[in-house]
Scaffold this active site. Structure first.
Site, short mmCIF file in Angstrom:
data_model
loop_
_atom_site.label_atom_id
_atom_site.label_comp_id
_atom_site.label_asym_id
_atom_site.label_seq_id
_atom_site.Cartn_x
_atom_site.Cartn_y
_atom_site.Cartn_z
N SER A 197 53.99 51.58 42.00
CA SER A 197 53.88 50.23 41.45
C SER A 197 54.92 50.04 40.36
O SER A 197 55.89 50.80 40.28
CB SER A 197 52.46 49.98 40.93
OG SER A 197 52.28 48.63 40.61
N ASN A 198 54.74 49.06 39.50
CA ASN A 198 55.67 48.83 38.39
C ASN A 198 54.90 48.26 37.20
O ASN A 198 53.69 48.06 37.28
CB ASN A 198 56.81 47.90 38.82
CG ASN A 198 56.27 46.59 39.35
OD1 ASN A 198 55.65 45.83 38.63
ND2 ASN A 198 56.49 46.34 40.64
N HIS A 199 55.63 47.98 36.11
CA HIS A 199 54.97 47.59 34.86
C HIS A 199 54.66 46.10 34.74
O HIS A 199 54.32 45.63 33.66
CB HIS A 199 55.86 47.97 33.67
CG HIS A 199 55.93 49.44 33.43
ND1 HIS A 199 54.83 50.19 33.12
CD2 HIS A 199 56.98 50.29 33.48
CE1 HIS A 199 55.20 51.45 32.97
NE2 HIS A 199 56.50 51.54 33.19
N SER A 200 54.81 45.34 35.80
CA SER A 200 54.60 43.89 35.67
C SER A 200 53.18 43.60 35.15
O SER A 200 52.20 44.14 35.66
CB SER A 200 54.79 43.22 37.02
OG SER A 200 54.41 41.88 36.93
N ALA A 240 56.39 40.84 40.84
CA ALA A 240 57.32 41.97 40.96
C ALA A 240 56.83 42.80 42.14
O ALA A 240 56.08 43.76 41.98
CB ALA A 240 57.32 42.79 39.67
#
Ligand code: CTP
Length: 402
Positions: free
Chosen positions: A209-212, A277
């Site tokens: 995943s990512n930090h969005s 994102a």
């Protein structure tokens, strides 16, 4: 504007500013609202229930159970009754309870169960107001979708001077009226917003995943809703309260789910904002059981995910308006303009993610807005709510709305 027919719960907590609640109640009643007061026990050390009950024309509720009458006050019913819950003054103590979700009196229980928006007017001494724990709690309260009013600066009950005074009742009334005033520019328009990250499973306990945080998309959803639009949100896993904000909400986990949810409603939308994102890749296979370490290297084979903006951009009708985001670390303008063309956007918003305060994790952002016709608008570093407003104004101009 008249507040006739509007039902407003007013919560009072223990602060010297509680005397101003009497004026606020008088103003709300004069504007035509129905007002029900809920006071904490310590609020009643500062203002008498008789004053508040006389002004609001209803008994002041404080306890779950009224021993004298044998009456039980149902916090769920109170929460459902109201169109708006105004807590003025909000003490540091009740703020902390709101931030934590703790519930030890009728006011906090009603706060947790109410479905209407909540307007908070904090009041406290200047050092309390600046204390990091209070700042964090105010941010948390705002992140839950509450409308947090800034305390005013001036002389405080302690004799000190600084920020911490409760907003004056006439200004709170203005905020209440603003809340109920329909903003016409986008009424009748349907807006779809994708927001947050996606999560792509590696095995039953791990994901890519990512930090969005989804905060930019959320601010846009609030801005378009306040401007009269019908807002449909497709959200990846985010820690935001999106429900009970007047949006349609689809919560999804993966890029594939986000695509299905967005595609299902895309044709009916006037404006689509791709603020999510989306993970560009996912593991080719998600292991059915937890991957065990075996003391050696592990290679992951990743395959590309569907690009929502690109696919829906191919289906875009002439009457539809697509807005994309571009998060770039180098050659920002060039890459953003290339995305504008490739994904058939009408506008692309560039985050450079280079400076502190820009991008995913922050409540602020700094952007450049590129229109397909060539116009470029650059913002300062601003709260995401103001960036959302700026984007909204650009869309308004592009669509010729007023
Ligand atoms: N986007 C999307 N679906 C994807 C990837 C991106 O809808 N699978 C959208 C984003 O919501 C954003 C825009 O496309 O509005 C650009 O996203 P970005 O991540 O900056 O671009 P990518 O297409 O992923 O390109 P690159 O990885 O080359 O930067």
């Amino acid at each position: 504007m008249s507040l006739r027919g509007k039902r407003i719960l007013v919560g009072v907590t223990g602060s010297i500013a509680a005397y101003k609640t009497a004026t606020l109640v008088r103003l709300l009643i004069k504007s035509g609202a129905e007002v029900q007061l809920i006071a904490t026990t310590s609020a009643l050390d500062f203002i008498t229930p008789l004053t508040l009950a006389t002004l609001s024309k209803r008994p002041v509720l404080s306890a779950f159970f009224e021993k004298s009458t044998g009456q039980w006050h149902n916090h769920v019913e109170l929460g459902l009754w109201a169109d708006l819950f105004v807590v003025a003054p909000l003490s540091a103590n009740t703020l902390a309870k709101f931030a934590q979700g703790s519930c030890d009196n009728l006011l906090t229980a009603t706060y947790l169960s109410c479905r209407c928006p909540v307007l908070l007017a904090p009041a406290m001494d200047l050092d309390m107001y600046q204390h990091p724990s209070v700042r964090t709690n105010l941010e948390k309260a705002a992140s839950y979708g509450n409308i947090v009013l800034d305390a005013e600066t001036g002389e405080l009950a302690s004799g000190l001077s600084g920020q911490g005074r409760m907003m004056e009742p006439d200004r709170i009334l203005e905020q209440v009226i603003h809340f109920f005033t329909p903003q016409q520019a986008f009424s009748g328009k349907k807006v779809l917003i994708t927001l947050g990250p996606t999560q792509e499973a590696l095995d039953p306990v791990r994901f890519l995943s990512n930090h969005s945080s989804g905060k930019m998309g959320f601010a846009l959803a609030q801005a378009f809703k306040a401007a009269g639009a019908e807002v449909h949100v497709v959200a990846g896993p985010v820690a935001l309260t999106l429900e009970n904000q007047g949006f349609q909400v689809d919560r999804v986990t993966t890029a594939a789910e986000m695509f299905s949810a967005a595609k299902a409603v895309h044709a009916q939308m006037d404006i689509v904002i791709f603020a999510a994102a989306v993970a560009d890749f996912r593991p080719e296979t998600a292991a059915p059981h937890k991957i065990k370490k075996q003391g050696k290297e592990l290679s992951l084979r990743l395959i590309p995910n569907i690009d929502l903006a690109y696919e829906l951009g191919k289906e875009k009708k002439g009457s539809q308006f697509h807005i994309g985001f571009a998060l770039e670390t180098e050659d920002g303008a060039v890459n953003a303009k290339a995305k504008l063309i490739r994904k058939n956007f009408d506008v692309v918003i560039l985050n450079s993610a280079k400076e502190v305060g820009e991008g995913f994790k922050y409540d602020t952002n700094k952007v450049q807005i590129f229109h397909k016709e060539g116009k470029v608008v650059e913002s300062a570093l601003l709260p995401k709510s103001q960036i959302a407003q700026l984007i909204l104004e650009e869309v308004k101009i592009s669509l010729g709305l007023s």
